[in-house]
Design a protein around this motif. Structure first.
Motif, PDB file in Angstrom:
ATOM      1  N   ALA A  17       0.885  -1.161   0.000  1.00 43.79           N
ATOM      2  CA  ALA A  17       0.000   0.000   0.000  1.00 43.79           C
ATOM      3  C   ALA A  17       0.918   1.204   0.000  1.00 43.79           C
ATOM      4  N   ALA A  18       0.842   2.033  -1.027  1.00 42.07           N
ATOM      5  CA  ALA A  18       1.834   3.086  -1.237  1.00 42.07           C
ATOM      6  C   ALA A  18       1.243   4.475  -1.032  1.00 42.07           C
ATOM      7  N   ALA A  19       2.048   5.338  -0.431  1.00 43.73           N
ATOM      8  CA  ALA A  19       1.708   6.754  -0.306  1.00 43.73           C
ATOM      9  C   ALA A  19       2.727   7.552  -1.105  1.00 43.73           C
ATOM     10  N   ILE A  20       2.241   8.503  -1.906  1.00 41.97           N
ATOM     11  CA  ILE A  20       3.123   9.325  -2.737  1.00 41.97           C
ATOM     12  C   ILE A  20       3.053  10.765  -2.253  1.00 41.97           C
ATOM     13  N   GLY A  21       4.203  11.416  -2.115  1.00 44.02           N
ATOM     14  CA  GLY A  21       4.181  12.823  -1.729  1.00 44.02           C
ATOM     15  C   GLY A  21       5.553  13.351  -1.381  1.00 44.02           C
ATOM     16  N   LYS A  22       5.603  14.663  -1.112  1.00 44.04           N
ATOM     17  CA  LYS A  22       6.858  15.306  -0.703  1.00 44.04           C
ATOM     18  C   LYS A  22       7.061  15.191   0.806  1.00 44.04           C
ATOM     19  N   PHE A  23       5.989  15.216   1.548  1.00 36.23           N
ATOM     20  CA  PHE A  23       6.009  14.999   3.003  1.00 36.23           C
ATOM     21  C   PHE A  23       6.906  15.978   3.746  1.00 36.23           C
ATOM     22  N   ASP A  24       6.933  17.233   3.337  1.00 35.49           N
ATOM     23  CA  ASP A  24       7.702  18.216   4.087  1.00 35.49           C
ATOM     24  C   ASP A  24       6.885  18.644   5.300  1.00 35.49           C
ATOM     25  N   GLY A  25       7.389  18.336   6.478  1.00 36.16           N
ATOM     26  CA  GLY A  25       6.681  18.647   7.712  1.00 36.16           C
ATOM     27  C   GLY A  25       5.927  17.471   8.283  1.00 36.16           C
ATOM     28  N   ILE A  26       5.566  16.502   7.430  1.00 36.80           N
ATOM     29  CA  ILE A  26       4.743  15.352   7.838  1.00 36.80           C
ATOM     30  C   ILE A  26       3.622  15.845   8.763  1.00 36.80           C
ATOM     31  N   HIS A  27       2.820  16.766   8.222  1.00 38.55           N
ATOM     32  CA  HIS A  27       1.783  17.440   8.992  1.00 38.55           C
ATOM     33  C   HIS A  27       0.489  16.619   9.047  1.00 38.55           C
ATOM     34  N   ARG A  28      -0.568  17.216   9.589  1.00 36.69           N
ATOM     35  CA  ARG A  28      -1.827  16.498   9.786  1.00 36.69           C
ATOM     36  C   ARG A  28      -2.387  15.940   8.477  1.00 36.69           C
ATOM     37  N   GLY A  29      -2.220  16.681   7.388  1.00 32.53           N
ATOM     38  CA  GLY A  29      -2.678  16.174   6.096  1.00 32.53           C
ATOM     39  C   GLY A  29      -1.905  14.947   5.670  1.00 32.53           C
ATOM     40  N   ALA A  35      -2.216   7.238   7.332  1.00 29.24           N
ATOM     41  CA  ALA A  35      -3.113   6.345   8.069  1.00 29.24           C
ATOM     42  C   ALA A  35      -3.769   5.342   7.140  1.00 29.24           C
ATOM     43  N   ASN A  36      -4.035   5.758   5.907  1.00 29.09           N
ATOM     44  CA  ASN A  36      -4.666   4.862   4.939  1.00 29.09           C
ATOM     45  C   ASN A  36      -3.755   3.713   4.539  1.00 29.09           C
ATOM     46  N   ILE A  37      -2.478   3.992   4.321  1.00 27.47           N
ATOM     47  CA  ILE A  37      -1.594   2.891   3.912  1.00 27.47           C
ATOM     48  C   ILE A  37      -1.249   1.995   5.096  1.00 27.47           C
ATOM     49  N   LEU A  38      -1.233   2.577   6.291  1.00 27.10           N
ATOM     50  CA  LEU A  38      -0.965   1.754   7.476  1.00 27.10           C
ATOM     51  C   LEU A  38      -2.113   0.771   7.720  1.00 27.10           C
ATOM     52  N   GLU A  39      -3.324   1.157   7.322  1.00 29.03           N
ATOM     53  CA  GLU A  39      -4.457   0.240   7.405  1.00 29.03           C
ATOM     54  C   GLU A  39      -4.250  -0.956   6.483  1.00 29.03           C
ATOM     55  N   GLY A  40      -3.518  -0.732   5.380  1.00 26.83           N
ATOM     56  CA  GLY A  40      -3.248  -1.810   4.437  1.00 26.83           C
ATOM     57  C   GLY A  40      -2.460  -2.953   5.037  1.00 26.83           C
ATOM     58  N   LYS A  41      -1.732  -2.680   6.108  1.00 27.44           N
ATOM     59  CA  LYS A  41      -0.954  -3.740   6.764  1.00 27.44           C
ATOM     60  C   LYS A  41      -1.870  -4.824   7.315  1.00 27.44           C
ATOM     61  N   LYS A  42      -3.110  -4.442   7.654  1.00 28.03           N
ATOM     62  CA  LYS A  42      -4.065  -5.425   8.154  1.00 28.03           C
ATOM     63  C   LYS A  42      -4.492  -6.392   7.054  1.00 28.03           C
ATOM     64  N   ARG A  43      -4.286  -6.003   5.802  1.00 28.23           N
ATOM     65  CA  ARG A  43      -4.631  -6.860   4.661  1.00 28.23           C
ATOM     66  C   ARG A  43      -3.404  -7.553   4.092  1.00 28.23           C
ATOM     67  N   GLY A  44      -2.302  -7.505   4.845  1.00 29.42           N
ATOM     68  CA  GLY A  44      -1.096  -8.190   4.416  1.00 29.42           C
ATOM     69  C   GLY A  44      -0.225  -7.407   3.464  1.00 29.42           C
ATOM     70  N   LEU A  45      -0.496  -6.105   3.306  1.00 32.61           N
ATOM     71  CA  LEU A  45       0.304  -5.273   2.409  1.00 32.61           C
ATOM     72  C   LEU A  45       1.399  -4.551   3.187  1.00 32.61           C
ATOM     73  N   GLN A  46       2.533  -4.361   2.557  1.00 32.90           N
ATOM     74  CA  GLN A  46       3.576  -3.524   3.142  1.00 32.90           C
ATOM     75  C   GLN A  46       3.142  -2.061   3.044  1.00 32.90           C
ATOM     76  N   ALA A  47       3.402  -1.286   4.088  1.00 34.86           N
ATOM     77  CA  ALA A  47       3.145   0.152   4.036  1.00 34.86           C
ATOM     78  C   ALA A  47       4.392   0.827   3.480  1.00 34.86           C
ATOM     79  N   ALA A  48       4.271   1.384   2.275  1.00 29.83           N
ATOM     80  CA  ALA A  48       5.430   1.964   1.589  1.00 29.83           C
ATOM     81  C   ALA A  48       5.201   3.443   1.308  1.00 29.83           C
TER      82      ALA A  48
END
Length: 302
Positions: A17-29, A35-48
């Motif tokens: 389960a992949a997240a794409i972005g610049k992630f400067d600040g790793i803010h609330r957005g 949080a969405n990709i971390l949920e993927g771990k419950k389905r056996g996916l790596q959080a990337a």
């Protein structure tokens, strides 16, 4: 956490389960997206997490730029959040010229084996930033991976963004910065030797040099908190060049810790800047500096 940095020839071992972005600040957005990709771990996916190094703004401007979170800080935060794989994709002339369709087919699908992709509504990728959320969604349907486009998180009726955080930081509004990020703005580094002036006036301090590229708030005195070795200490910090006692224009963070008397030279600490107190100033004498420093410490609860 598996770190893939400076390489374009990687292939992940399993679906992610992949997240794409610049992630400067790793803010609330960003955190909502993660949080969405971390949920993927419950389905056996790596959080990337897929991000670029250097950041696109720094690469295309050619100035190097300053970041809310440095590369090392991002790594620590991602690992703490539970990310399994962090890809710091090298941004160069050739990689910046990748067609957006190729980015999806070659990187997201073949190399990352993405089964699920989360991205912000304003995501762009590929040559000239031609790829967008609509293209990502269309290719997801075509190639068989799920796409989740995350709406902007709002605070006080305005979207949370890295640029908004920068504005608040550069104004010294540390409480607003904390509200937008979700945790205090911090600077991490190794404790180095200063001029030992604090010891001579009865107020020993610890000094650290901010990492290169770290965006700093206005020079001044801040109520703060120091984290060291799993313990937290109330403190007060000066961000700046200490013009009263030094002619060198070296920017540092000098911090007085309440109820603390240990020698921690060479060790890593994190200074969290909580609230701006006053601008940095040049005093007429060390005695005036000492008097003001004692006043600052008393106002901080010392």
């Amino acid at each position: 956490m598996q770190l893939i940095a400076g390489r374009t020839d990687f292939v992940l071992d399993g679906a992610c389960a992949a997240a794409i972005g610049k992630f400067d600040g790793i803010h609330r957005g960003h955190q909502a997206l993660l949080a969405n990709i971390l949920e993927g771990k419950k389905r056996g996916l790596q959080a990337a997490v897929f991000t670029f190094d250097p950041m696109p703004s720094a690469f295309f401007s050619g100035t190097g730029g300053q970041e809310l979170t440095t590369r090392e800080e991002k790594r620590r935060i991602f690992q703490k959040l539970g990310v399994d794989v962090l890809i710091e994709f090298p941004l160069r002339e050739d990689t910046a010229a990748i067609a957006p369709q190729t980015f999806i087919e070659e990187i997201l699908v073949r190399r990352m084996k993405s089964a699920y992709v989360a991205a912000g509504r304003d995501v762009t990728f590929g040559r000239y930033g031609a790829g967008d959320s609509a293209m990502l969604t269309a290719y997801g349907r075509k190639l068989g991976f799920t796409v989740q486009i995350i709406d902007k998180v709002c605070v006080d009726g305005r979207e949370v963004s890295s640029s908004r955080i920068r504005e608040e930081l550069e104004a010294g509004h540390m409480e607003a910065v904390e509200e937008l990020i979700g945790f205090p703005y911090s600077i991490t580094g190794e404790v180095v030797h200063g001029k030992r002036l604090g010891r001579t006036i009865g107020m020993p301090t610890v000094n650290l040099l901010p990492p290169p590229g770290k965006l700093l708030p206005p020079f001044g005195v801040y109520f703060s908190e120091v984290s060291w070795n799993g313990t937290h200490f109330r403190s007060i910090s000066n961000v700046g060049c200490k013009p009263t006692v030094s002619r060198e224009r070296i920017t540092g963070v000098e911090t007085y810790l309440y109820d603390f008397a240990q020698d921690i030279y060479g060790q890593e600490i994190t200074v969290k800047l909580l609230r701006f107190k006053r601008p940095e100033m040049k005093f007429g004498s060390v005695g005036e500096l000492r008097a003001q420093a004692r006043k600052d410490i008393m106002e901080g609860g010392g």
